[in-house]
Design a protein around this motif. Structure first.
Motif, PDB file in Angstrom:
ATOM      1  N   ARG A 109       0.865  -1.186   0.000  1.00  0.00           N
ATOM      2  CA  ARG A 109       0.000   0.000   0.000  1.00  0.00           C
ATOM      3  C   ARG A 109       0.899   1.233   0.000  1.00  0.00           C
ATOM      4  NH1 ARG A 109      -4.573  -2.067   3.202  1.00  0.00           N
ATOM      5  NH2 ARG A 109      -5.481  -3.566   1.750  1.00  0.00           N
ATOM      6  N   THR A 110       0.414   2.301  -0.589  1.00  0.00           N
ATOM      7  CA  THR A 110       1.164   3.559  -0.545  1.00  0.00           C
ATOM      8  C   THR A 110       0.635   4.407   0.605  1.00  0.00           C
ATOM      9  OG1 THR A 110      -0.346   4.575  -2.129  1.00  0.00           O
ATOM     10  CG2 THR A 110       1.660   3.597  -3.023  1.00  0.00           C
ATOM     11  N   THR A 111       1.534   5.190   1.197  1.00  0.00           N
ATOM     12  CA  THR A 111       1.151   6.074   2.295  1.00  0.00           C
ATOM     13  C   THR A 111       0.758   7.430   1.725  1.00  0.00           C
ATOM     14  OG1 THR A 111       3.377   6.956   2.625  1.00  0.00           O
ATOM     15  CG2 THR A 111       2.811   4.928   3.812  1.00  0.00           C
ATOM     16  N   GLY A 112       0.207   8.268   2.555  1.00  0.00           N
ATOM     17  CA  GLY A 112      -0.169   9.614   2.139  1.00  0.00           C
ATOM     18  C   GLY A 112       1.019  10.452   1.704  1.00  0.00           C
ATOM     19  N   GLN A 113       2.214  10.103   2.192  1.00  0.00           N
ATOM     20  CA  GLN A 113       3.427  10.839   1.834  1.00  0.00           C
ATOM     21  C   GLN A 113       4.144  10.213   0.634  1.00  0.00           C
ATOM     22  OE1 GLN A 113       2.990   9.583   5.061  1.00  0.00           O
ATOM     23  NE2 GLN A 113       2.058  11.462   5.787  1.00  0.00           N
ATOM     24  N   GLY A 114       3.534   9.203   0.025  1.00  0.00           N
ATOM     25  CA  GLY A 114       4.139   8.572  -1.147  1.00  0.00           C
ATOM     26  C   GLY A 114       5.061   7.416  -0.830  1.00  0.00           C
ATOM     27  N   GLY A 115       5.166   7.017   0.427  1.00  0.00           N
ATOM     28  CA  GLY A 115       5.986   5.875   0.794  1.00  0.00           C
ATOM     29  C   GLY A 115       5.244   4.564   0.567  1.00  0.00           C
ATOM     30  N   LEU A 116       5.925   3.478   0.784  1.00  0.00           N
ATOM     31  CA  LEU A 116       5.338   2.154   0.619  1.00  0.00           C
ATOM     32  C   LEU A 116       5.348   1.416   1.944  1.00  0.00           C
ATOM     33  CD1 LEU A 116       7.189   1.083  -2.654  1.00  0.00           C
ATOM     34  CD2 LEU A 116       4.905   2.063  -2.470  1.00  0.00           C
ATOM     35  N   VAL A 117       4.247   0.744   2.264  1.00  0.00           N
ATOM     36  CA  VAL A 117       4.174  -0.112   3.438  1.00  0.00           C
ATOM     37  C   VAL A 117       3.582  -1.449   3.006  1.00  0.00           C
ATOM     38  CG1 VAL A 117       3.990   1.745   5.146  1.00  0.00           C
ATOM     39  CG2 VAL A 117       1.929   0.844   4.102  1.00  0.00           C
ATOM     40  N   TYR A 118       3.861  -2.464   3.795  1.00  0.00           N
ATOM     41  CA  TYR A 118       3.368  -3.806   3.500  1.00  0.00           C
ATOM     42  C   TYR A 118       2.517  -4.296   4.657  1.00  0.00           C
ATOM     43  CZ  TYR A 118       6.894  -3.686  -0.124  1.00  0.00           C
ATOM     44  OH  TYR A 118       7.642  -3.332  -1.221  1.00  0.00           O
ATOM     45  N   TYR A 119       1.446  -4.997   4.319  1.00  0.00           N
ATOM     46  CA  TYR A 119       0.541  -5.556   5.306  1.00  0.00           C
ATOM     47  C   TYR A 119       0.433  -7.056   5.111  1.00  0.00           C
ATOM     48  CZ  TYR A 119      -1.180  -0.918   6.533  1.00  0.00           C
ATOM     49  OH  TYR A 119      -1.273   0.367   6.976  1.00  0.00           O
ATOM     50  N   PHE A 120       0.417  -7.792   6.241  1.00  0.00           N
ATOM     51  CA  PHE A 120       0.055  -9.200   6.192  1.00  0.00           C
ATOM     52  C   PHE A 120      -1.460  -9.264   6.057  1.00  0.00           C
ATOM     53  CE2 PHE A 120       3.913  -9.474   8.884  1.00  0.00           C
ATOM     54  CZ  PHE A 120       4.631 -10.378   8.123  1.00  0.00           C
ATOM     55  N   VAL A 121      -1.938 -10.068   5.141  1.00  0.00           N
ATOM     56  CA  VAL A 121      -3.374 -10.296   5.005  1.00  0.00           C
ATOM     57  C   VAL A 121      -3.629 -11.715   5.472  1.00  0.00           C
ATOM     58  CG1 VAL A 121      -5.326 -10.375   3.406  1.00  0.00           C
ATOM     59  CG2 VAL A 121      -3.487  -8.718   3.052  1.00  0.00           C
ATOM     60  N   SER A 122      -4.600 -11.862   6.390  1.00  0.00           N
ATOM     61  CA  SER A 122      -4.859 -13.189   6.954  1.00  0.00           C
ATOM     62  C   SER A 122      -5.976 -13.903   6.194  1.00  0.00           C
ATOM     63  CB  SER A 122      -5.224 -13.073   8.437  1.00  0.00           C
ATOM     64  OG  SER A 122      -6.490 -12.488   8.576  1.00  0.00           O
ATOM     65  N   HIS A 123      -5.946 -15.231   6.229  1.00  0.00           N
ATOM     66  CA  HIS A 123      -6.984 -16.058   5.601  1.00  0.00           C
ATOM     67  C   HIS A 123      -8.315 -15.886   6.305  1.00  0.00           C
ATOM     68  CE1 HIS A 123      -4.590 -18.423   2.812  1.00  0.00           C
ATOM     69  NE2 HIS A 123      -3.687 -18.611   3.755  1.00  0.00           N
ATOM     70  N   ALA A 124      -8.295 -16.049   7.615  1.00  0.00           N
ATOM     71  CA  ALA A 124      -9.533 -16.144   8.386  1.00  0.00           C
ATOM     72  C   ALA A 124     -10.331 -14.845   8.398  1.00  0.00           C
ATOM     73  CB  ALA A 124      -9.210 -16.572   9.815  1.00  0.00           C
ATOM     74  N   GLU A 125      -9.725 -13.775   8.750  1.00  0.00           N
ATOM     75  CA  GLU A 125     -10.461 -12.547   8.977  1.00  0.00           C
ATOM     76  C   GLU A 125     -10.372 -11.575   7.816  1.00  0.00           C
ATOM     77  OE1 GLU A 125      -8.887 -10.926  12.586  1.00  0.00           O
ATOM     78  OE2 GLU A 125      -8.659 -12.915  13.427  1.00  0.00           O
ATOM     79  N   ASP A 126      -9.475 -11.862   6.870  1.00  0.00           N
ATOM     80  CA  ASP A 126      -9.191 -10.927   5.791  1.00  0.00           C
ATOM     81  C   ASP A 126      -8.838  -9.554   6.359  1.00  0.00           C
ATOM     82  OD1 ASP A 126      -8.704 -10.709   3.092  1.00  0.00           O
ATOM     83  OD2 ASP A 126     -10.639  -9.778   2.692  1.00  0.00           O
ATOM     84  N   ARG A 127      -8.126  -9.573   7.487  1.00  0.00           N
ATOM     85  CA  ARG A 127      -7.629  -8.360   8.131  1.00  0.00           C
ATOM     86  C   ARG A 127      -6.189  -8.131   7.719  1.00  0.00           C
ATOM     87  NH1 ARG A 127      -8.391  -8.102  14.337  1.00  0.00           N
ATOM     88  NH2 ARG A 127      -7.225  -6.235  13.896  1.00  0.00           N
ATOM     89  N   ALA A 128      -5.739  -6.898   7.891  1.00  0.00           N
ATOM     90  CA  ALA A 128      -4.366  -6.545   7.534  1.00  0.00           C
ATOM     91  C   ALA A 128      -3.585  -6.180   8.785  1.00  0.00           C
ATOM     92  CB  ALA A 128      -4.366  -5.388   6.545  1.00  0.00           C
ATOM     93  N   TYR A 129      -2.326  -6.638   8.848  1.00  0.00           N
ATOM     94  CA  TYR A 129      -1.421  -6.379   9.966  1.00  0.00           C
ATOM     95  C   TYR A 129      -0.143  -5.785   9.379  1.00  0.00           C
ATOM     96  CZ  TYR A 129      -4.529  -9.651  12.338  1.00  0.00           C
ATOM     97  OH  TYR A 129      -5.632 -10.282  12.851  1.00  0.00           O
ATOM     98  N   LEU A 130       0.244  -4.621   9.856  1.00  0.00           N
ATOM     99  CA  LEU A 130       1.403  -3.915   9.315  1.00  0.00           C
ATOM    100  C   LEU A 130       2.698  -4.681   9.546  1.00  0.00           C
ATOM    101  CD1 LEU A 130       2.413  -1.271   7.989  1.00  0.00           C
ATOM    102  CD2 LEU A 130       2.669  -0.355  10.295  1.00  0.00           C
ATOM    103  N   LEU A 131       3.449  -4.897   8.479  1.00  0.00           N
ATOM    104  CA  LEU A 131       4.778  -5.500   8.587  1.00  0.00           C
ATOM    105  C   LEU A 131       5.706  -4.458   9.208  1.00  0.00           C
ATOM    106  CD1 LEU A 131       6.918  -7.711   7.831  1.00  0.00           C
ATOM    107  CD2 LEU A 131       7.226  -6.454   5.692  1.00  0.00           C
ATOM    108  N   PRO A 132       6.283  -4.748  10.381  1.00  0.00           N
ATOM    109  CA  PRO A 132       7.165  -3.759  11.028  1.00  0.00           C
ATOM    110  C   PRO A 132       8.396  -3.488  10.165  1.00  0.00           C
ATOM    111  CG  PRO A 132       6.526  -5.498  12.546  1.00  0.00           C
ATOM    112  CD  PRO A 132       6.110  -5.941  11.180  1.00  0.00           C
ATOM    113  N   ALA A 133       8.547  -2.236   9.727  1.00  0.00           N
ATOM    114  CA  ALA A 133       9.638  -1.894   8.811  1.00  0.00           C
ATOM    115  C   ALA A 133      10.716  -1.048   9.466  1.00  0.00           C
ATOM    116  CB  ALA A 133       9.077  -1.156   7.595  1.00  0.00           C
ATOM    117  N   ARG A 134      10.526  -0.643  10.708  1.00  0.00           N
ATOM    118  CA  ARG A 134      11.506   0.226  11.363  1.00  0.00           C
ATOM    119  C   ARG A 134      12.375  -0.539  12.361  1.00  0.00           C
ATOM    120  NH1 ARG A 134       6.920   3.357  10.516  1.00  0.00           N
ATOM    121  NH2 ARG A 134       7.352   5.303   9.447  1.00  0.00           N
TER     122      ARG A 134
END
Length: 190
Positions: A109-134
């Protein structure tokens, strides 16, 4: 007849990743530089807000920031989880955990500032969890995620570049120098 126990070559994975020290130092330095002169200026300008109130707020804010920066990402054989220190109030920021078997994909996904972030998407809930990048050791974290999930991670890069935080840290240190001049001026007036 003797029973012999064969030693297994099973490698057990357990890793802890903390927020990168340069990020922690930079953010704590900025916080200090932005808040340190406030009580001195309040006293010098006869502000209706007492300096002791400001000192208390600064201390509380510093403790909360320190708690947020105490975030840890833990990987083991079963799951990935993000946790905060036990003393940190859960209503301010909650961690999460996700079993390796529940991970469907990594989504960009792109951020509001134009950066890129990645999310884990789960099977069960179809929820997203931010991949810690820092985190310190991000490349090792991503390799372990790939080993456990089978998701291709070769294009995943850490969001913040270290040189950006070195520049920000230098700016924060310059701001601290200005703070010392401001505090000295405020003390000479008061």
């Amino acid at each position: 007849m003797s029973n012999s126990v064969k030693e297994s070559n099973v490698k057990v994975m357990f890793s802890i990743f903390r927020i990168s020290p340069i990020i922690r130092i930079t953010l704590l330095t900025f916080y200090t530089a932005l808040t340190l002169p406030l009580p001195f200026l309040a006293k010098a300008s006869a502000s209706p807000i007492p300096a002791s109130f400001l000192w208390g707020g600064i201390a509380l804010g510093g403790v909360l920031l320190y708690g947020l920066l105490g975030e840890r990402t833990i990987l083991d054989e079963e799951k990935i989880q993000v946790v905060y220190p036990q003393w940190f109030p859960g209503f301010l920021r909650q961690g999460w955990e996700l079993k390796w078997t529940e991970i469907k994909n990594l989504k960009l996904r792109t951020t509001g500032q134009g950066g890129l972030v990645y999310y884990f998407v789960s099977h069960a809930e179809d929820r997203a969890y931010l991949l810690p990048a820092r985190v310190a050791g991000f490349a090792r974290l991503v390799r372990q995620v790939e080993e456990k999930t089978g998701i291709d991670t070769k294009d995943i890069r850490p969001m913040p570049q270290p040189w950006m935080y070195f520049i920000l840290c230098a700016i924060a240190l310059l701001l601290l120098l200005v703070d010392f001049w401001t505090i000295g001026t405020a003390l000479s007036l008061g």
